[in-house]
Design a protein around this motif. Sequence first.
Motif, short mmCIF file in Angstrom:
data_model
loop_
_atom_site.label_atom_id
_atom_site.label_comp_id
_atom_site.label_asym_id
_atom_site.label_seq_id
_atom_site.Cartn_x
_atom_site.Cartn_y
_atom_site.Cartn_z
N ASP A 165 23.07 24.65 -0.58
CA ASP A 165 21.71 24.14 -0.48
C ASP A 165 20.83 24.74 -1.58
O ASP A 165 20.22 24.03 -2.37
CB ASP A 165 21.14 24.46 0.90
CG ASP A 165 19.79 23.82 1.15
OD1 ASP A 165 19.29 23.10 0.25
OD2 ASP A 165 19.21 24.04 2.22
N ARG A 166 20.79 26.07 -1.64
CA ARG A 166 19.96 26.73 -2.64
C ARG A 166 20.64 28.03 -3.07
O ARG A 166 21.45 28.60 -2.34
CB ARG A 166 18.57 27.06 -2.09
CG ARG A 166 17.77 25.84 -1.66
CD ARG A 166 16.46 26.25 -0.99
NE ARG A 166 15.78 25.10 -0.43
CZ ARG A 166 14.93 24.32 -1.08
NH1 ARG A 166 14.66 24.59 -2.35
NH2 ARG A 166 14.34 23.30 -0.48
N ILE A 167 20.25 28.49 -4.26
CA ILE A 167 20.74 29.77 -4.76
C ILE A 167 19.57 30.54 -5.35
O ILE A 167 18.67 29.95 -5.95
CB ILE A 167 21.87 29.57 -5.81
CG1 ILE A 167 22.42 30.94 -6.25
CG2 ILE A 167 21.37 28.78 -7.00
CD1 ILE A 167 23.65 30.84 -7.11
N LYS A 168 19.58 31.85 -5.15
CA LYS A 168 18.49 32.69 -5.64
C LYS A 168 19.06 33.96 -6.27
O LYS A 168 19.72 34.77 -5.60
CB LYS A 168 17.57 33.08 -4.47
CG LYS A 168 16.33 33.85 -4.91
CD LYS A 168 15.32 32.94 -5.60
CE LYS A 168 14.03 33.69 -5.87
NZ LYS A 168 13.02 32.80 -6.51
N PRO A 169 18.85 34.15 -7.56
CA PRO A 169 19.31 35.40 -8.19
C PRO A 169 18.26 36.49 -8.07
O PRO A 169 17.06 36.23 -8.17
CB PRO A 169 19.51 34.98 -9.65
CG PRO A 169 18.50 33.89 -9.86
CD PRO A 169 18.35 33.17 -8.54
N VAL A 170 18.69 37.70 -7.82
CA VAL A 170 17.82 38.87 -7.83
C VAL A 170 18.41 39.83 -8.84
O VAL A 170 19.55 40.28 -8.70
CB VAL A 170 17.73 39.53 -6.44
CG1 VAL A 170 16.80 40.73 -6.48
CG2 VAL A 170 17.25 38.52 -5.40
N ASP A 171 17.67 40.15 -9.87
CA ASP A 171 18.20 40.91 -11.00
C ASP A 171 18.55 42.35 -10.64
O ASP A 171 17.86 43.00 -9.85
CB ASP A 171 17.19 40.92 -12.15
CG ASP A 171 16.95 39.53 -12.72
OD1 ASP A 171 17.85 38.68 -12.59
OD2 ASP A 171 15.86 39.30 -13.29
N ASP A 172 19.62 42.81 -11.26
CA ASP A 172 19.99 44.24 -11.27
C ASP A 172 20.27 44.83 -9.90
O ASP A 172 20.05 46.02 -9.66
CB ASP A 172 18.90 45.07 -11.95
CG ASP A 172 18.64 44.63 -13.38
OD1 ASP A 172 19.62 44.24 -14.04
OD2 ASP A 172 17.48 44.67 -13.81
N VAL A 173 20.74 44.03 -8.96
CA VAL A 173 21.07 44.56 -7.64
C VAL A 173 22.40 43.98 -7.17
O VAL A 173 22.90 43.00 -7.71
CB VAL A 173 19.98 44.23 -6.59
CG1 VAL A 173 18.64 44.80 -7.00
CG2 VAL A 173 19.87 42.72 -6.36
N THR A 174 22.96 44.59 -6.16
CA THR A 174 24.10 44.05 -5.43
C THR A 174 23.64 43.77 -4.01
O THR A 174 23.12 44.67 -3.34
CB THR A 174 25.27 45.04 -5.41
OG1 THR A 174 25.80 45.18 -6.74
CG2 THR A 174 26.39 44.54 -4.50
N MET A 175 23.81 42.54 -3.55
CA MET A 175 23.41 42.19 -2.20
C MET A 175 24.48 42.68 -1.22
O MET A 175 25.65 42.33 -1.32
CB MET A 175 23.25 40.67 -2.06
CG MET A 175 22.01 40.13 -2.73
SD MET A 175 20.51 40.79 -1.97
CE MET A 175 19.26 40.16 -3.08
N VAL A 176 24.05 43.50 -0.28
CA VAL A 176 25.00 44.09 0.66
C VAL A 176 24.61 43.87 2.12
O VAL A 176 25.37 44.22 3.02
CB VAL A 176 25.17 45.60 0.40
CG1 VAL A 176 25.84 45.85 -0.94
CG2 VAL A 176 23.82 46.31 0.46
N ALA A 177 23.42 43.30 2.35
CA ALA A 177 22.94 43.18 3.73
C ALA A 177 22.19 41.87 3.91
O ALA A 177 21.49 41.43 3.00
CB ALA A 177 22.03 44.35 4.09
N CYS A 178 22.33 41.27 5.09
CA CYS A 178 21.60 40.03 5.38
C CYS A 178 21.54 39.83 6.88
O CYS A 178 22.52 40.07 7.59
CB CYS A 178 22.29 38.84 4.72
SG CYS A 178 21.42 37.28 5.00
N SER A 179 20.39 39.37 7.37
CA SER A 179 20.24 39.09 8.80
C SER A 179 19.12 38.07 8.99
O SER A 179 18.07 38.16 8.36
CB SER A 179 19.90 40.38 9.57
OG SER A 179 19.71 40.11 10.94
#
Length: 518
Positions: A132-146
């Motif tokens: 559906d959608r994609i969102k980049p966040v610079d200079d991080v690693t995504m490790v958590a979501c809720s």
Amino acid sequence: MVSLICTLQDHRDDVNWCAFSATLLATCSADKTLRIYHTRDFSEVSYSPLSGHGYGVHCCCFSACGQYLASCSTDGSTVVWSTVTGEIEAVLEHPGRSPVRVCAFSPDSSHLVSGASDGTLALWDFTTKTLDRIKPVDDVTMVACSFTPCGQMFMTGSTYGDLRLWDLSMNQLHAEKDTHDMGVSCCCFGPKILSGGGAVEFRLASCGQDSTLKIWIVSRSSTGGCKMQQIHSLTGQSAPVLSCSFSADGQLLVSGLWKAPSVFRQMVRDNGGPSEQVGGDEGLVCRSQLNVKISVDKTVTVYDASRGALLYTLNQHKRYVTACAFSPTAPLFATGSMDKTVNIWRVEERPGGHVEPATSSHEGGKLPGHSRLLVSDWSEEDVGAWLREEGLEALVETFKANNIDGVELIGLTKESLCSELNIESVGLRSKVLRKVEELKAGCVCTGVPDEFLCPITRELMMDPVIAADGYSYERAAIESWIATKNRSSPMTNLPLQTTLLTPNRTLKMAIGRWRTSQ
């Protein structure tokens, strides 16, 4: 009271995650598999284990109805499984094919979010299994979501230490900076929707590399404004806290701790690398009225979170605890560990006093018990013993006559079984090959120190080298990774400043001494 009711021993490597549905327990592991159990008796379902990932599985979660299970992996994909048949329903390739560290369903299962090591968030329409959608966040690693319990927003956490609140259009509603020094490990919303002061409120738990577990109130006003307020900071942990999860009634909260083995840190220092390398994991279990912590001495301790008072100390796992989760329908929680086991605990309604570890009532499958842990070192007699243990006694003489030792065993193919060993039965050939594949998958599991395993292949290293990120890998594995992954680190996903590989001679000698002792 808290008591241990069973121990599951089926995984062949570290357990990374546990998740419950109303009737099933799912666990995933660095052994690239997921295992599924009935919660009525914790027997394994007929289609388990699930094998579809090329690398270790980081996270798994059930849809609200329990009919689907999602899992994500270093291989850059999120796989959707049917919990009815065990078949793959869809493979969601993350944009950029970066390692996927976390995945989460919305409460109504209409959306699925996956977060990757390159900082990108992917929001999937789960009905159509499309991006559906994609969102980049610079200079991080995504490790958590809720997701919030209303399903209209979700929180993410990164290795940069920020917590970010998003809506379903991927608009950032709020960013809480530097919530955890050295990075967020996990975050989770409680299941209840609260109200107060003209705003809708949610309870959020977060944990991180700063060895703290924090509880927040996240509120959204009628005008759309959002804010976060910290209400508790639990700092009794002496190691980074890796994971946290509320129970279905909002009373229980689960999390986990990490601590690197000193022997491995010394190996890296001896070879000129950085002073830290990821090693073992530990865990913590908490409750909003009961707070349960798994400490650096491998114990589970239970606290009254409102007062910070210790209620229980539980001792069962032999190595660091890496994962934990609560059942949505029963007073049970599961803890997974680097000892490759999953313990199932029952929480009684009336807490109080010290709880001694109970005796497990169920054990999963175990690897064959041979004197040599490495199949390549097996003699012809070892192969014969293995055949008998696997119910293949009829082939013992055939294998012996053809001088099949460990090296020959793991090199068997359908063609060699048919043309060279003259095994005519298609079913028997298939059974042998299946057993050999299981053996190859588990041959480096039991008893092998984790620091001797390559982080990419999870196999015993023969030619360990130190890369520019400070981690040690099997030479062939890291060379292949660099050639195909655009010179990024398999562990951090950050660019490697150089592709120069330094032999880790200290580690190689340690592995050699260990092999000789087996």
